[in-house]
Every structure is written in C-alpha cells, then in structure tokens.
Scaffold this motif. Sequence first.
Motif, PDB file in Angstrom:
ATOM      1  N   GLY A   8       0.842  -1.195   0.000  1.00 22.59           N
ATOM      2  CA  GLY A   8       0.000   0.000   0.000  1.00 22.59           C
ATOM      3  C   GLY A   8       0.876   1.242   0.000  1.00 22.59           C
ATOM      4  N   ASN A   9       0.544   2.177  -0.846  1.00 20.23           N
ATOM      5  CA  ASN A   9       1.232   3.471  -0.868  1.00 20.23           C
ATOM      6  C   ASN A   9       0.223   4.513  -0.405  1.00 20.23           C
ATOM      7  N   TRP A  10       0.346   4.890   0.857  1.00 20.55           N
ATOM      8  CA  TRP A  10      -0.639   5.814   1.438  1.00 20.55           C
ATOM      9  C   TRP A  10      -0.525   7.228   0.862  1.00 20.55           C
ATOM     10  N   GLY A  92      11.430   6.680  -6.685  1.00 15.75           N
ATOM     11  CA  GLY A  92      11.122   7.084  -8.061  1.00 15.75           C
ATOM     12  C   GLY A  92       9.659   7.002  -8.438  1.00 15.75           C
ATOM     13  N   HIS A  93       8.769   7.153  -7.454  1.00 14.19           N
ATOM     14  CA  HIS A  93       7.343   7.180  -7.802  1.00 14.19           C
ATOM     15  C   HIS A  93       7.099   8.303  -8.807  1.00 14.19           C
ATOM     16  N   SER A  94       6.156   8.119  -9.691  1.00 13.71           N
ATOM     17  CA  SER A  94       5.968   9.115 -10.766  1.00 13.71           C
ATOM     18  C   SER A  94       5.585  10.487 -10.205  1.00 13.71           C
ATOM     19  N   GLU A  95       4.941  10.500  -9.018  1.00 12.14           N
ATOM     20  CA  GLU A  95       4.627  11.814  -8.428  1.00 12.14           C
ATOM     21  C   GLU A  95       5.900  12.532  -8.003  1.00 12.14           C
ATOM     22  N   ARG A  96       6.883  11.791  -7.545  1.00 13.94           N
ATOM     23  CA  ARG A  96       8.157  12.430  -7.185  1.00 13.94           C
ATOM     24  C   ARG A  96       8.916  12.855  -8.436  1.00 13.94           C
ATOM     25  N   TRP A 168      -0.506   7.169 -16.694  1.00 13.60           N
ATOM     26  CA  TRP A 168      -1.904   7.395 -17.071  1.00 13.60           C
ATOM     27  C   TRP A 168      -2.879   6.516 -16.290  1.00 13.60           C
ATOM     28  N   ALA A 169      -2.368   5.536 -15.562  1.00  9.10           N
ATOM     29  CA  ALA A 169      -3.259   4.642 -14.808  1.00  9.10           C
ATOM     30  C   ALA A 169      -3.296   4.993 -13.320  1.00  9.10           C
ATOM     31  N   ILE A 170      -2.389   5.878 -12.885  1.00 11.71           N
ATOM     32  CA  ILE A 170      -2.298   6.188 -11.450  1.00 11.71           C
ATOM     33  C   ILE A 170      -3.373   7.182 -11.047  1.00 11.71           C
ATOM     34  N   GLY A 171      -4.227   6.753 -10.128  1.00 10.64           N
ATOM     35  CA  GLY A 171      -5.247   7.643  -9.577  1.00 10.64           C
ATOM     36  C   GLY A 171      -6.331   8.042 -10.572  1.00 10.64           C
ATOM     37  N   ILE A 229      -0.368  -0.327  -4.455  1.00 10.85           N
ATOM     38  CA  ILE A 229      -1.757   0.102  -4.375  1.00 10.85           C
ATOM     39  C   ILE A 229      -1.857   1.482  -3.735  1.00 10.85           C
ATOM     40  N   GLY A 230      -2.445   2.437  -4.422  1.00 12.62           N
ATOM     41  CA  GLY A 230      -2.597   3.773  -3.869  1.00 12.62           C
ATOM     42  C   GLY A 230      -3.926   3.926  -3.150  1.00 12.62           C
ATOM     43  N   ALA A 231      -4.901   4.533  -3.823  1.00 14.74           N
ATOM     44  CA  ALA A 231      -6.177   4.882  -3.178  1.00 14.74           C
ATOM     45  C   ALA A 231      -6.801   3.714  -2.420  1.00 14.74           C
TER      46      ALA A 231
HETATM   47  P1  PGA Z   1      -3.577   4.303  -7.355  1.00 13.35           P
HETATM   48  O1  PGA Z   1      -2.051   4.709  -7.065  1.00 13.35           O
HETATM   49  O2  PGA Z   1      -3.740   2.860  -6.942  1.00 13.35           O
HETATM   50  O3  PGA Z   1      -4.385   5.265  -6.542  1.00 13.35           O
HETATM   51  O4  PGA Z   1      -3.784   4.473  -8.831  1.00 13.35           O
HETATM   52  C1  PGA Z   1      -0.987   3.812  -7.283  1.00 13.35           C
HETATM   53  C2  PGA Z   1       0.315   4.470  -6.931  1.00 13.35           C
HETATM   54  O5  PGA Z   1       0.455   5.687  -7.134  1.00 13.35           O
HETATM   55  O6  PGA Z   1       1.248   3.818  -6.445  1.00 13.35           O
END
Ligand code: PGA
Length: 261
Positions: A8-10, A92-96, A168-171, A229-231
């Motif tokens: 889990g990635n909070w 290296g998460h894409s948000e960083r 494109w799949a994140i969040g 797993i994010g959200a």
């Molecule tokens: P998401 O995020 O499951 O909310 O798409 C995944 C992540 O950023 O690691």
Amino acid sequence: MRRKLVVGNWKMNGDLVRNRALLEEIARQAPDEVDCAVCVPFPYLAQTQTLLSGSCVDFGAQDLGEFAEGAYTGEVSAAMLGDFGCRYVIVGHSERRSMFGEGDALVGRKALSAVRGGLIPIVCVGESLDEREAGQTERVLSRQLDAVAKAVDAEMLSRLVIAYEPVWAIGTGRAASPSQVQGVLSFIRGWLAQRTSAAGDVRILYGGSVKPESAGALFALPDSDGGLIGAASLVAAQFLGICEAAQIASRDNVRQFEGLK
Ligand code: PGA
C-alpha cells in the motif's frame, strides 16, 4: 517461486486516529501466504511499527534521501528508516519524478542508498499517456531502468522490487489491461535477464488503479508478482480484498507448479 507482494502506498494521507483503525484491521486480517506491506508518511513510521508489531504485515516509507548523513536539511536517510523497522522504501514514484523534479539518475542513487542501508527499494517506472501513444513505452522504461543499473551492481539489482506504474493509470480509475500489463512486465523481466542471472527471482509489481475487482486478473499474469496500491490501500476492506486476490493467485501458481513436477 517468487512470493506475491502487495504494497500500500498511502501517499500524503492519514492521521493518528484513522491510521490506527486502518493498521489494526490490516494487522488482524492480512493473509500470511503472501507478503503485505504499507508505505506510510515518515511521521507515522513509529505508530506503524508499534501497531504492526507481531503481525505478518511489513511496512516502509515512500521516499528516502540519497545521502547517508550530514547537512541535508529535510532529508531522511536509509539508516533512519531502518531504525524504525522499515523493510521497504518506494523510490522514483511518478509523483516524485513529475512534481518534485526527480530525474532518472537521482532515482538510481536513491535505490543504491536504500540497498546499502539494508532496505528493499521498490523502484517505480512507467510511461505517460503521450509516450505510450507514441509507441515509446519500452524506450522510456529502458531509460529509467538503465539509470538504476548504472547506480547499482548486478547483485544489488537482484535485490530490488520493480513496480511498473503507467502514469496514465495512477489515480485515474483506469487500470492498464492485463495484456498491456503482461507485455510490459515481460519486457522488464527480459531487461533484467540481460543483467542478472537472478532475473527470475526479482519481483515485479503493477500499480495504477488496482481494485479488489481487477486485482485477480492482474496478479494471475505470468510475470506479475503483485501490486503497488494507492487509493485502495486507504480503505481496509479494499486493501485486504486485494491481498486476498494475491493469495488466491499465489495458490493457483503453486497448483500449476505442483502439476508440472
Ligand atoms: P492508485 O495509485 O492505486 O491510486 O492508482 C498507485 C500508486 O500511485 O502507487
């Protein structure tokens, strides 16, 4: 056989009260035939360490500094994370990469600092929508992975976890399809095979809008070893549902393996 891993990635979510409820439920119910972990914000590492103690759930952080010690205001070292019992750290998460300007070379150096500090880095790679549509997915991934290989040696490479997370799949609620995911995971496995004889032991995760309903098909893919797993990791029932899907996929793998013997 590789053990499935669900992390889990909070992100920047949580508070002491909500964390307690979430961690207690996860600690109580997480399946033990797969590896489950949560990567929490730095200030909650102590709370997480206390509440997960004695459970089968591991934990870690979402970033670390590249340096070991010194005048680096605001940075957190691998050793500090180790002091709080971290096993994993996301790198290296894409948000960083996109919001905090982390380039490929820095991501490589952070992965090195994590391994040197005894942590398992979960190195995130992934392409943007424009890059995918331009047919550049493999080129982008090679560039991101090559930078890591430049920083760590082949033996260290075999100790990483790699997470394929298409930006494109994140969040977005739009997970990549199982065939898209398998295509990229097998590309990553091939990339690893050219650099380490232990490519078959490295765990490769998929991340990006994974939900309990989609997890089973994603985790059953030949090169899939679980998910980041994010959200859904912020809702105990969803995160546990995803861990359960990993356990089912893992049992299927064992049955297939036994059948082949
Ligand atoms: P998401 O995020 O499951 O909310 O798409 C995944 C992540 O950023 O690691």
